[in-house]
Enzyme design. Structure first.
Site, PDB file in Angstrom:
ATOM      1  N   GLU A 196     140.444 -33.996  80.778  1.00 31.81           N
ATOM      2  CA  GLU A 196     140.411 -32.634  80.233  1.00 31.81           C
ATOM      3  C   GLU A 196     140.402 -32.654  78.721  1.00 31.81           C
ATOM      4  O   GLU A 196     139.825 -31.785  78.076  1.00 31.81           O
ATOM      5  CB  GLU A 196     141.617 -31.828  80.737  1.00 31.81           C
ATOM      6  N   ARG A 202     146.497 -13.738  81.551  1.00 33.37           N
ATOM      7  CA  ARG A 202     145.688 -12.852  80.718  1.00 33.37           C
ATOM      8  C   ARG A 202     144.310 -12.707  81.347  1.00 33.37           C
ATOM      9  O   ARG A 202     143.663 -13.705  81.665  1.00 33.37           O
ATOM     10  CB  ARG A 202     145.541 -13.402  79.305  1.00 33.37           C
ATOM     11  N   ASP A 242     144.689 -36.605  82.811  1.00 35.26           N
ATOM     12  CA  ASP A 242     144.529 -37.559  81.699  1.00 35.26           C
ATOM     13  C   ASP A 242     145.624 -37.387  80.636  1.00 35.26           C
ATOM     14  O   ASP A 242     146.293 -36.365  80.577  1.00 35.26           O
ATOM     15  CB  ASP A 242     143.142 -37.387  81.047  1.00 35.26           C
ATOM     16  N   HIS A 263     150.775 -31.993  72.484  1.00 34.56           N
ATOM     17  CA  HIS A 263     150.126 -33.047  71.684  1.00 34.56           C
ATOM     18  C   HIS A 263     151.057 -33.582  70.585  1.00 34.56           C
ATOM     19  O   HIS A 263     150.594 -34.237  69.670  1.00 34.56           O
ATOM     20  CB  HIS A 263     148.792 -32.583  71.077  1.00 34.56           C
TER      21      HIS A 263
HETATM   22 ZN   LIG Z   1     146.109 -30.924  75.737  1.00 38.83          ZN
HETATM   23 ZN   LIG Z   2     146.467 -29.654  78.701  1.00 35.91          ZN
END
Ligand SMILES: [Zn+2]
Ligand SMILES: [Zn+2]
Length: 391
Positions: free
Chosen positions: A138, A177, A80, A363
């Site tokens: 997601e 991790r 997405d 983002h």
């Molecule tokens: Zn993201």
């Molecule tokens: Zn992502």
């Protein structure tokens, strides 16, 4: 066989770039990714695999069966995009107004499709089964992972492996991790109802802005006074709609906030305290509160044993593209891969993808990655999968 896999992926690199750029130009928002899902499904049409579409929404499950007994490993890639207007100026920039692949999920999908194709080509040489999880949504709660899990995407699966390309990590590095790796998250909305009036006569009204201001300060004391100092958590009020007239007391205000924590217990403490503070405001200020509290993505927990094995197998594969495999610190963003880690011992790793020149965070409207990171992801996840299946 591992060398064959690495070579074949290298040969497919140009197609990987083509697929990524096509997806990048045609991004779709979470829960609306029907064209993307159809594009992915078409890719598998001529391949001898079992494809299940519409899993928990727009999700797709692809099962590659070697025909020989063994374990079943799921590999997950999300597809997405985000509600962001792209400003990269790239020749393959988004064609969809206000929608952008600004997290690299286009790259995840491209590398996973060609890794799946390679595993299909080589399936006479490994054992067990590989389940490819092409996951929708997601970025937006409740998230595609929980929906796909509820629809049975993990049936028969032993472990889940996933990766994220990271623009803030050097290309050529693979990072991992163990245990708590990414924060869990919650959302809340508090409506404070007082009673409006004139600024000159506060005694005849009941000011919800004053109560709201107390709430903003008080929730910060959860972190400093209620959490064990060795546990990490954060509360952010991102919205407080106090805007009105300078001399008018409002009837009500609404605040919205975000909670992040590195432990599910810590999340519970924060929720309990936010509820308590909200109740206290009613007592103190005589307001009436409506608190909507939504616990969403859990803490992403990487199984230590599996993660150590995955890291070791990537390191031992000696891939020329991979400069190092290193342990890293916990990552602040939440990620709905966390739901798989709650169901089965799983592992989520990071693929360095910093591009040449200026680096923008995930983002961001100028977000971009080094496309070689896709090849690295495919080779790292592919060779980890093969060594897992052959163990
Ligand atoms: Zn993201
Ligand atoms: Zn992502």
């Amino acid at each position: 066989m591992n060398e064959k896999l690495i070579e074949r992926l290298e040969e497919k690199y140009e197609r990987m770039v083509e697929i990524r750029r096509y997806l990048h130009q045609n991004p779709e928002l979470s829960f609306q990714e029907t064209e993307t899902a159809a594009y992915i499904a078409r890719f598998y049409e001529d391949k001898s695999v079992e494809v299940k579409t519409g899993v928990g929404g727009n999700g797709i499950r692809v099962t590659i069966d070697s025909g020989r007994p063994g374990r079943t490993l799921a590999l997950r890639a999300d597809f997405d995009a985000l509600p962001i207007q792209e400003t990269t100026g790239l020749p393959f920039a988004s064609k969809n107004e206000g929608v952008m692949h600004a997290c690299g999920h286009d790259a995840h999908t491209a590398y996973m499709m060609l890794l799946a194709e390679t595993l299909i080509e080589l399936k006479d040489e490994w054992k067990g089964r590989v389940v490819i999880i092409h996951q929708h949504a997601e970025e937006t709660p409740p998230g595609g992972a929980i929906q796909m899990i509820e629809d049975g995407v993990l049936d028969g699966v032993d472990n889940v492996l996933g990766a994220h390309v990271m623009s803030n990590m050097e290309t050529g590095k693979v990072l991992y991790r163990e245990e708590e790796a990414q924060t869990g998250r919650a959302y809340f909305k508090l409506r404070i109802k007082g009673s409006g009036g004139h600024g000159s006569s506060p005694h005849l009204a009941n000011d919800p802005i004053v109560a709201g201001a107390h709430f903003v300060s008080e929730v910060q004391t959860i972190i400093s006074r209620r959490l064990n100092p060795f546990e990490a958590g954060v509360v952010t009020i991102g919205s407080f709609d106090g805007k009105g007239q300078f001399n008018i007391i409002k009837d009500e205000v609404t605040l919205e906030g975000d909670v992040r924590a590195m432990g599910d217990d810590t999340k519970q403490v924060i929720e309990k305290e936010i509820r308590r503070i909200s109740g206290g405001l009613e007592e103190t200020f005589g307001v009436v509160n409506e608190l909507e509290y939504k616990d969403d993505y859990p803490v992403l927990y990487n199984d230590p044993e599996l993660t150590a094995k995955i890291a070791a197998s990537i390191r031992e594969a000696g891939m020329p593209e991979i400069a190092s495999v290193e342990r890293c610190g916990p990552q602040p963003p939440s990620e709905d891969f966390a739901y798989y880690t709650k169901e089965l011992p799983s592992c989520f790793i990071y693929i360095g993808a910093a591009p040449e020149g200026e680096v923008y965070p995930h983002h961001h409207p100028k977000f971009n990655i080094d496309e070689r990171s896709m090849l690295i992801a495919a080779q790292a996840i592919g060779s980890a999968a093969l060594s897992y299946l052959m163990e």
